[in-house]
Design an enzyme around this catalytic site. Structure first.
Site, PDB file in Angstrom:
ATOM      1  N   ARG A  95      49.787  36.767  39.727  1.00 13.94           N
ATOM      2  CA  ARG A  95      50.993  37.411  39.187  1.00 13.94           C
ATOM      3  C   ARG A  95      50.800  37.604  37.688  1.00 13.94           C
ATOM      4  O   ARG A  95      50.152  36.771  37.031  1.00 13.94           O
ATOM      5  CB  ARG A  95      52.220  36.527  39.397  1.00 13.94           C
ATOM      6  CG  ARG A  95      52.519  36.230  40.837  1.00 13.94           C
ATOM      7  CD  ARG A  95      53.476  37.243  41.409  1.00 13.94           C
ATOM      8  NE  ARG A  95      53.582  37.070  42.852  1.00 13.94           N
ATOM      9  CZ  ARG A  95      54.366  37.801  43.618  1.00 13.94           C
ATOM     10  NH1 ARG A  95      55.110  38.767  43.097  1.00 13.94           N
ATOM     11  NH2 ARG A  95      54.404  37.608  44.916  1.00 13.94           N
ATOM     12  N   ILE A  97      52.161  37.190  34.142  1.00  8.81           N
ATOM     13  CA  ILE A  97      53.113  36.257  33.533  1.00  8.81           C
ATOM     14  C   ILE A  97      53.819  36.960  32.372  1.00  8.81           C
ATOM     15  O   ILE A  97      53.164  37.448  31.447  1.00  8.81           O
ATOM     16  CB  ILE A  97      52.365  34.992  33.015  1.00  8.81           C
ATOM     17  CG1 ILE A  97      51.507  34.371  34.124  1.00  8.81           C
ATOM     18  CG2 ILE A  97      53.331  33.984  32.427  1.00  8.81           C
ATOM     19  CD1 ILE A  97      52.244  33.703  35.239  1.00  8.81           C
ATOM     20  N   ASN A 111      44.377  30.161  31.913  1.00  6.06           N
ATOM     21  CA  ASN A 111      44.043  30.937  33.108  1.00  6.06           C
ATOM     22  C   ASN A 111      42.535  30.912  33.325  1.00  6.06           C
ATOM     23  O   ASN A 111      41.761  30.967  32.373  1.00  6.06           O
ATOM     24  CB  ASN A 111      44.498  32.391  32.918  1.00  6.06           C
ATOM     25  CG  ASN A 111      44.167  33.274  34.107  1.00  6.06           C
ATOM     26  OD1 ASN A 111      44.399  32.894  35.256  1.00  6.06           O
ATOM     27  ND2 ASN A 111      43.609  34.451  33.848  1.00  6.06           N
ATOM     28  N   HIS A 113      39.501  33.007  34.910  1.00  4.86           N
ATOM     29  CA  HIS A 113      39.216  34.389  35.331  1.00  4.86           C
ATOM     30  C   HIS A 113      37.739  34.520  35.717  1.00  4.86           C
ATOM     31  O   HIS A 113      36.861  34.038  34.998  1.00  4.86           O
ATOM     32  CB  HIS A 113      39.560  35.364  34.199  1.00  4.86           C
ATOM     33  CG  HIS A 113      39.380  36.780  34.618  1.00  4.86           C
ATOM     34  ND1 HIS A 113      40.320  37.462  35.379  1.00  4.86           N
ATOM     35  CD2 HIS A 113      38.351  37.635  34.433  1.00  4.86           C
ATOM     36  CE1 HIS A 113      39.866  38.682  35.634  1.00  4.86           C
ATOM     37  NE2 HIS A 113      38.683  38.811  35.077  1.00  4.86           N
TER      38      HIS A 113
HETATM   39  C1  GAR Z   1      39.114  32.278  41.412  1.00  5.93           C
HETATM   40  O1  GAR Z   1      37.877  32.896  41.587  1.00  5.93           O
HETATM   41  C2  GAR Z   1      39.750  32.714  40.112  1.00  5.93           C
HETATM   42  O2  GAR Z   1      38.824  32.929  39.090  1.00  5.93           O
HETATM   43  C3  GAR Z   1      40.425  33.991  40.523  1.00  5.93           C
HETATM   44  O3  GAR Z   1      40.975  33.711  41.780  1.00  5.93           O
HETATM   45  C4  GAR Z   1      40.111  32.802  42.458  1.00  5.93           C
HETATM   46  C5  GAR Z   1      40.947  31.690  43.053  1.00  5.93           C
HETATM   47  O4  GAR Z   1      40.196  30.953  43.952  1.00  5.93           O
HETATM   48  N1  GAR Z   1      41.424  34.382  39.585  1.00  5.93           N
HETATM   49  C6  GAR Z   1      41.658  35.643  39.233  1.00  5.93           C
HETATM   50  O5  GAR Z   1      41.058  36.593  39.715  1.00  5.93           O
HETATM   51  C7  GAR Z   1      42.757  35.812  38.208  1.00  5.93           C
HETATM   52  N2  GAR Z   1      42.791  37.177  37.738  1.00  5.93           N
HETATM   53  P1  GAR Z   1      40.741  29.573  44.511  1.00  5.93           P
HETATM   54  O6  GAR Z   1      42.133  29.841  45.090  1.00  5.93           O
HETATM   55  O7  GAR Z   1      39.761  29.175  45.564  1.00  5.93           O
HETATM   56  O8  GAR Z   1      40.787  28.618  43.375  1.00  5.93           O
END
Ligand code: GAR
Length: 197
Positions: A95, A97, A111, A113
């Site tokens: 989401r 923020i 965060n 990323h």
């Molecule tokens: C992770 O790879 C994280 O870097 C990404 O979501 C995944 C969550 O995995 N986040 C994003 O893309 C944020 N823009 P998880 O639920 O197994 O921790």
């Protein structure tokens, strides 16, 4: 000094689990995971609550898409504040923020990323890097600011994309380094080794 954290996530929660495992092994400094909150009732991340005996809470986002409704945002803020966290960790929380949310927690929000920001912000950071054909990508932990994926970078870890790598293989490699970087950053923050905001 105790350093309670609240984790927000929308997905399977492998990064939340990396934090929980590190805490169980006493490898998370002063950090203690106080709660996990998700915008998806059936997200894997909520199942971690029972496994690690941590409150795991679904809060209705009241909207589809990138933003929480104003009322939902208020519900998130109140619930988060009830745990008096020193830090909120976005671990796959899909989401955007709003500035009001960031202000309400005094900017104490990081965060994770899956790219070397400022390259490949937004959705699907792993796929974007793969499709672009870069040879090195990685993951970033940064402070959350109103600018999407553009807050001050705290730390990054890189991973090489080899000729033979498929997207699936890259995803695996990415998760391995994420599971190292995020606990490491949280540990250092909890010990005051990284300046807090
Ligand atoms: C992770 O790879 C994280 O870097 C990404 O979501 C995944 C969550 O995995 N986040 C994003 O893309 C944020 N823009 P998880 O639920 O197994 O921790």
């Amino acid at each position: 000094m105790a350093y309670p954290i609240v984790i927000l996530g929308s997905g399977r929660g492998s990064n939340a689990e990396a934090l929980l495992k590190a805490e169980a092994k006493k490898q998370l400094g002063a950090a203690k995971i106080a709660a996990i909150i998700s915008d998806h009732e059936d997200a894997g991340i909520l199942e971690l609550g029972q496994k690690y005996e941590v409150p795991a809470i679904y809060i209705d986002p009241q909207r589809k898409g990138a933003r929480l409704s104003d009322e939902a945002e208020q519900n998130y803020i109140e619930r988060i504040q009830s745990f008096s966290p020193k830090l909120i960790v976005l671990a796959g929380f899909m989401r955007i923020i709003q500035p009001s949310f960031i202000e309400a927690v005094n900017g104490h929000m990081i965060n994770l990323h899956p790219s070397l920001l400022p390259s490949f912000p937004g959705m699907n950071g792993i796929g974007q890097a793969f499709d672009h054909g870069v040879k090195v990508t990685g993951c970033t932990v940064h402070w959350v600011t109103p600018a999407l994926d553009a807050g001050p970078i705290i730390d990054q870890k890189e991973v090489r994309i080899d000729e033979k790598d498929t997207l699936k293989m890259l995803e695996k490699k990415m998760h391995i380094i994420e599971h190292q970087l995020l606990p490491d950053v949280v540990t250092r923050l909890s010990k005051g080794q990284i300046k807090s905001r």
